[in-house]
Design an enzyme around this catalytic site. Structure first.
Site, PDB file in Angstrom:
ATOM      1  N   LYS A   1       0.836  -1.211   0.000  1.00 32.62           N
ATOM      2  CA  LYS A   1       0.000   0.000   0.000  1.00 32.62           C
ATOM      3  C   LYS A   1       0.869   1.259   0.000  1.00 32.62           C
ATOM      4  CE  LYS A   1      -1.696   1.627   4.047  1.00 32.62           C
ATOM      5  NZ  LYS A   1      -1.413   3.047   4.323  1.00 32.62           N
ATOM      6  N   ASN A   2       1.872   1.293   0.871  1.00 33.93           N
ATOM      7  CA  ASN A   2       2.639   2.521   1.044  1.00 33.93           C
ATOM      8  C   ASN A   2       3.644   2.779  -0.074  1.00 33.93           C
ATOM      9  OD1 ASN A   2       1.147   3.074   3.260  1.00 33.93           O
ATOM     10  ND2 ASN A   2       2.724   2.543   4.771  1.00 33.93           N
TER      11      ASN A   2
ATOM     12  N   ASP B   1       4.926   0.794  11.914  1.00 31.95           N
ATOM     13  CA  ASP B   1       3.712   0.141  11.392  1.00 31.95           C
ATOM     14  C   ASP B   1       3.589  -1.321  11.834  1.00 31.95           C
ATOM     15  OD1 ASP B   1       3.061   2.494  10.175  1.00 31.95           O
ATOM     16  OD2 ASP B   1       3.600   1.879   8.152  1.00 31.95           O
TER      17      ASP B   1
ATOM     18  N   CYS C   1      -5.441  13.082  12.896  1.00 35.61           N
ATOM     19  CA  CYS C   1      -5.278  11.662  12.617  1.00 35.61           C
ATOM     20  C   CYS C   1      -5.166  10.918  13.929  1.00 35.61           C
ATOM     21  CB  CYS C   1      -4.022  11.470  11.793  1.00 35.61           C
ATOM     22  SG  CYS C   1      -3.603   9.766  11.562  1.00 35.61           S
TER      23      CYS C   1
ATOM     24  N   ARG D   1      -8.579  -0.689   4.689  1.00 29.81           N
ATOM     25  CA  ARG D   1      -7.699   0.327   4.108  1.00 29.81           C
ATOM     26  C   ARG D   1      -6.352  -0.272   3.733  1.00 29.81           C
ATOM     27  NH1 ARG D   1      -6.260   4.415   7.953  1.00 29.81           N
ATOM     28  NH2 ARG D   1      -4.860   4.804   6.231  1.00 29.81           N
TER      29      ARG D   1
ATOM     30  N   ARG E   1       0.866  14.900  13.239  1.00 35.07           N
ATOM     31  CA  ARG E   1       1.381  14.760  11.875  1.00 35.07           C
ATOM     32  C   ARG E   1       1.336  16.064  11.073  1.00 35.07           C
ATOM     33  NH1 ARG E   1      -1.111   9.352   9.462  1.00 35.07           N
ATOM     34  NH2 ARG E   1       0.859   9.094   8.417  1.00 35.07           N
TER      35      ARG E   1
HETATM   36  C1  EPZ Z   1       4.380   7.036   6.191  1.00 34.14           C
HETATM   37  O1  EPZ Z   1       3.616   8.092   6.724  1.00 34.14           O
HETATM   38  C2  EPZ Z   1       3.455   5.852   6.113  1.00 34.14           C
HETATM   39  N1  EPZ Z   1       2.327   6.167   5.252  1.00 34.14           N
HETATM   40  C3  EPZ Z   1       2.966   5.488   7.520  1.00 34.14           C
HETATM   41  O2  EPZ Z   1       2.168   4.328   7.423  1.00 34.14           O
HETATM   42  C4  EPZ Z   1       4.178   5.194   8.399  1.00 34.14           C
HETATM   43  O3  EPZ Z   1       3.743   4.937   9.712  1.00 34.14           O
HETATM   44  C5  EPZ Z   1       5.131   6.382   8.388  1.00 34.14           C
HETATM   45  O4  EPZ Z   1       5.499   6.719   7.019  1.00 34.14           O
HETATM   46  C6  EPZ Z   1       6.414   6.118   9.161  1.00 34.14           C
HETATM   47  O5  EPZ Z   1       7.069   5.007   8.637  1.00 34.14           O
HETATM   48  C7  EPZ Z   1       2.422   5.987   3.951  1.00 34.14           C
HETATM   49  O6  EPZ Z   1       3.464   5.625   3.410  1.00 34.14           O
HETATM   50  C8  EPZ Z   1       1.204   6.218   3.135  1.00 34.14           C
HETATM   51  P1  EPZ Z   1       6.383  10.476   8.154  1.00 34.14           P
HETATM   52  P2  EPZ Z   1       4.145   9.579   6.679  1.00 34.14           P
HETATM   53  O7  EPZ Z   1       6.255  11.768   7.420  1.00 34.14           O
HETATM   54  O8  EPZ Z   1       4.959   9.778   5.466  1.00 34.14           O
HETATM   55  C9  EPZ Z   1       6.637  13.847  11.531  1.00 34.14           C
HETATM   56  C10 EPZ Z   1       0.250   3.015   7.781  1.00 34.14           C
HETATM   57  O9  EPZ Z   1      -0.263   2.500   8.803  1.00 34.14           O
HETATM   58  N2  EPZ Z   1       6.483  14.867  10.483  1.00 34.14           N
HETATM   59  O10 EPZ Z   1       7.575   9.639   7.894  1.00 34.14           O
HETATM   60  O11 EPZ Z   1       2.972  10.460   6.891  1.00 34.14           O
HETATM   61  C11 EPZ Z   1       5.379  13.005  11.716  1.00 34.14           C
HETATM   62  O12 EPZ Z   1       4.431  13.665  12.503  1.00 34.14           O
HETATM   63  C12 EPZ Z   1       0.780   4.438   7.795  1.00 34.14           C
HETATM   64  O13 EPZ Z   1       0.336   2.421   6.694  1.00 34.14           O
HETATM   65  C13 EPZ Z   1       6.659  16.194  10.849  1.00 34.14           C
HETATM   66  O14 EPZ Z   1       6.924  16.511  12.005  1.00 34.14           O
HETATM   67  O15 EPZ Z   1       5.064   9.617   7.961  1.00 34.14           O
HETATM   68  C14 EPZ Z   1       5.953  11.761  12.359  1.00 34.14           C
HETATM   69  O16 EPZ Z   1       6.142  11.995  13.721  1.00 34.14           O
HETATM   70  C15 EPZ Z   1       0.463   5.173   9.049  1.00 34.14           C
HETATM   71  N3  EPZ Z   1       6.499  17.140   9.879  1.00 34.14           N
HETATM   72  C16 EPZ Z   1       7.332  11.633  11.679  1.00 34.14           C
HETATM   73  O17 EPZ Z   1       7.619  12.921  11.115  1.00 34.14           O
HETATM   74  C17 EPZ Z   1       6.203  16.828   8.594  1.00 34.14           C
HETATM   75  O18 EPZ Z   1       6.086  17.758   7.759  1.00 34.14           O
HETATM   76  C18 EPZ Z   1       7.398  10.605  10.572  1.00 34.14           C
HETATM   77  O19 EPZ Z   1       6.306  10.791   9.704  1.00 34.14           O
HETATM   78  C19 EPZ Z   1       6.049  15.471   8.235  1.00 34.14           C
HETATM   79  C20 EPZ Z   1       6.202  14.512   9.205  1.00 34.14           C
END
Ligand code: EPZ
Length: 429
Positions: A22-23, A316, A126, A408, A131
């Site tokens: 998915k991701n 995850d 969320c 999902r 996030r």
């Molecule tokens: C991706 O989300 C995945 N989603 C998530 O999977 C996964 O948990 C996550 O990466 C971490 O591995 C998809 O690929 C669709 P991040 P993403 O930006 O990209 C902070 C699932 O269950 N952050 O790497 O949204 C954020 O809050 C999902 O399949 C900021 O602070 O995650 C988090 O604490 C859930 N500012 C950390 O970084 C920003 O602008 C990592 O988030 C962006 C992120």
């Protein structure tokens, strides 16, 4: 709302085919916005999030067909889908659509690169944490994009196109790495992205973009270099196997006991999780086509884990591993470092008899002799499947409510488990 009924106590034996990730599928689909040619993606999982993104992309002008037909209703396993963004008809991604799926915010990268403008709603709240999108904004600004936020929308403009430059993420972000990499493909000059996410999905996206004519090197390492090109063309690309689905079923086998071949996947995608499972007492043997997982007889050892960006233990899989540890012969500590509020499963696991105490970002899990079936509620995608894992080893019947979360991200979960001998059925309402 559908529910899932599970009667615990059966071991799992057989073969589970692993779907496309998915991701990886989501950013790959979004990459179709970068070209007016057709991007063909193979091994796209049939999931609610994929269908939702198809609708969102359609709003921007992306046409699609599934194996030649323009329909997506068949409940088959992973499919081949053709995406064509001949004309971008709208550069706005409205709140009604973006609020349903955070990843749809990522359209900002291709839209700004191809059209020089994008207006994308801020993603909503969320269940797993706040996030924010600051890293996306700072990263795009470093590439010459003018950005202001107004009325809940990010307005981005790059009248002279994306500019070459360098950006170092203060914190690793998968989504922001995807976005900067996609935007950079059409830059005037070279873009250097430092402290990039190293997740296999980033590497998979880079491979696809390169097949479309991009010049990206270093994806999968901390530094990604993108030499901008004038335009991208179509390509054919295969979505990599879902490492989270792989790890989830490996944990299900470790929990229920049994002997299962996880097919069409690769151990190299989740070494850290597999090492953790070995330490817990599962037998894990990589093969040419997948991973053989076994656990017979002996109890589970407690293992401490802390989530980390790739190649660390994935957030995850945190909920699923916690479910497993509820039955360990001792106490384990599970620390979540990526999201500040990803412990929604704790109170639901407690309904099944788990003994878990939360303190800040660490859960202390004291293994219990036996879990007992109960009514539980799915709260987010990975939390939901952790309840399924716990239920497989619980005495009696568990009913998981709100299973749309599971739909999902897990393709044909009931079928995959039932074929291995579990008693799992969907109760439609
Ligand atoms: C991706 O989300 C995945 N989603 C998530 O999977 C996964 O948990 C996550 O990466 C971490 O591995 C998809 O690929 C669709 P991040 P993403 O930006 O990209 C902070 C699932 O269950 N952050 O790497 O949204 C954020 O809050 C999902 O399949 C900021 O602070 O995650 C988090 O604490 C859930 N500012 C950390 O970084 C920003 O602008 C990592 O988030 C962006 C992120």
């Amino acid at each position: 709302m559908d529910r899932i009924r599970i009667v615990g106590g059966e071991s799992l034996n057989g073969v589970i085919p692993i779907s496309g990730a998915k991701n990886a599928a989501l950013p790959l689909m979004i990459a179709s916005l970068l070209t007016d040619d057709t991007l063909t993606l193979e091994n796209v999982p049939h999931l609610a999030d994929v269908e939702q993104l198809i609708r969102i992309l359609g709003n921007h002008g992306v046409d699609y067909s599934v194996n030649g037909r323009r329909q997506a209703q068949d409940r088959g396993y992973s499919r081949t889908i053709h995406f064509t963004a001949r004309d971008i008809v709208d550069t706005t991604a409205p709140y009604e659509l973006v609020s349903k799926m955070r990843a749809s915010f990522w359209v900002i990268g291709p839209l700004i690169a191809r059209m020089g403008e994008a207006r994308v709603s801020l993603p909503g709240g969320c269940a797993i944490g706040t996030r924010p999108v600051d890293l996306f904004i700072d990263g795009l600004k470093a590439l010459g994009v003018e950005i202001d936020i107004d009325g809940g929308y990010v307005n981005a403009r790059a009248p002279k196109g994306i500019q070459g430059g360098s950006y170092e993420f203060p914190k690793v972000s998968v989504g922001a790495t995807h976005v900067l990499m996609m935007a950079a493909t059409l830059a005037n000059g070279t873009v250097e992205i430092r402290n990039a996410a190293r997740e296999p999905e980033v590497e998979n996206l880079a491979k696809c973009l390169n097949a479309m004519g991009a010049r990206i090197s270093g994806a999968g390492s901390e530094t990604i270099i993108v030499e901008g090109v004038g335009s991208l063309s179509g390509a054919r690309h295969r979505v990599l196997p879902d490492r989270i689905e792989t790890g989830t079923y490996a944990m299900a086998v470790a929990m229920a006991g049994g002997d299962v071949m996880l097919e069409d996947t690769s151990a190299s995608l989740l070494e850290s999780a597999l090492d953790t499972l070995r330490a817990a007492g599962a037998e894990i043997n990589p093969t040419n086509s997948g991973i053989h997982v076994r656990r017979n007889g002996s109890g589970l050892e407690p293992v401490d884990v802390s989530t980390d960006p790739f190649p660390g233990f994935p957030t995850d899989l945190q909920a699923q591993f916690m479910a497993l540890m509820t039955r360990a012969k001792g106490t384990s500590h599970i620390t979540e470092t990526i999201f500040e509020n990803r412990f929604m499963h704790v109170q639901e696991l407690a309904r099944l008899g788990a003994d878990i105490a939360l303190s800040g970002q660490t859960a202390t899990v004291r293994g219990v002799e036996q879990l007992k079936g109960a009514q539980v509620m799915a709260t987010d995608l990975r939390a939901s499947v952790s309840l399924v894992i716990a239920a497989l080893a619980a005495e009696g019947e568990t009913v998981v409510n709100r299973v749309y979360h599971l739909d999902r991200g897990f393709e044909r979960l009931e079928e995959k488990l039932t074929r291995c001998g579990a008693t799992v059925e969907r109760l439609s309402s």
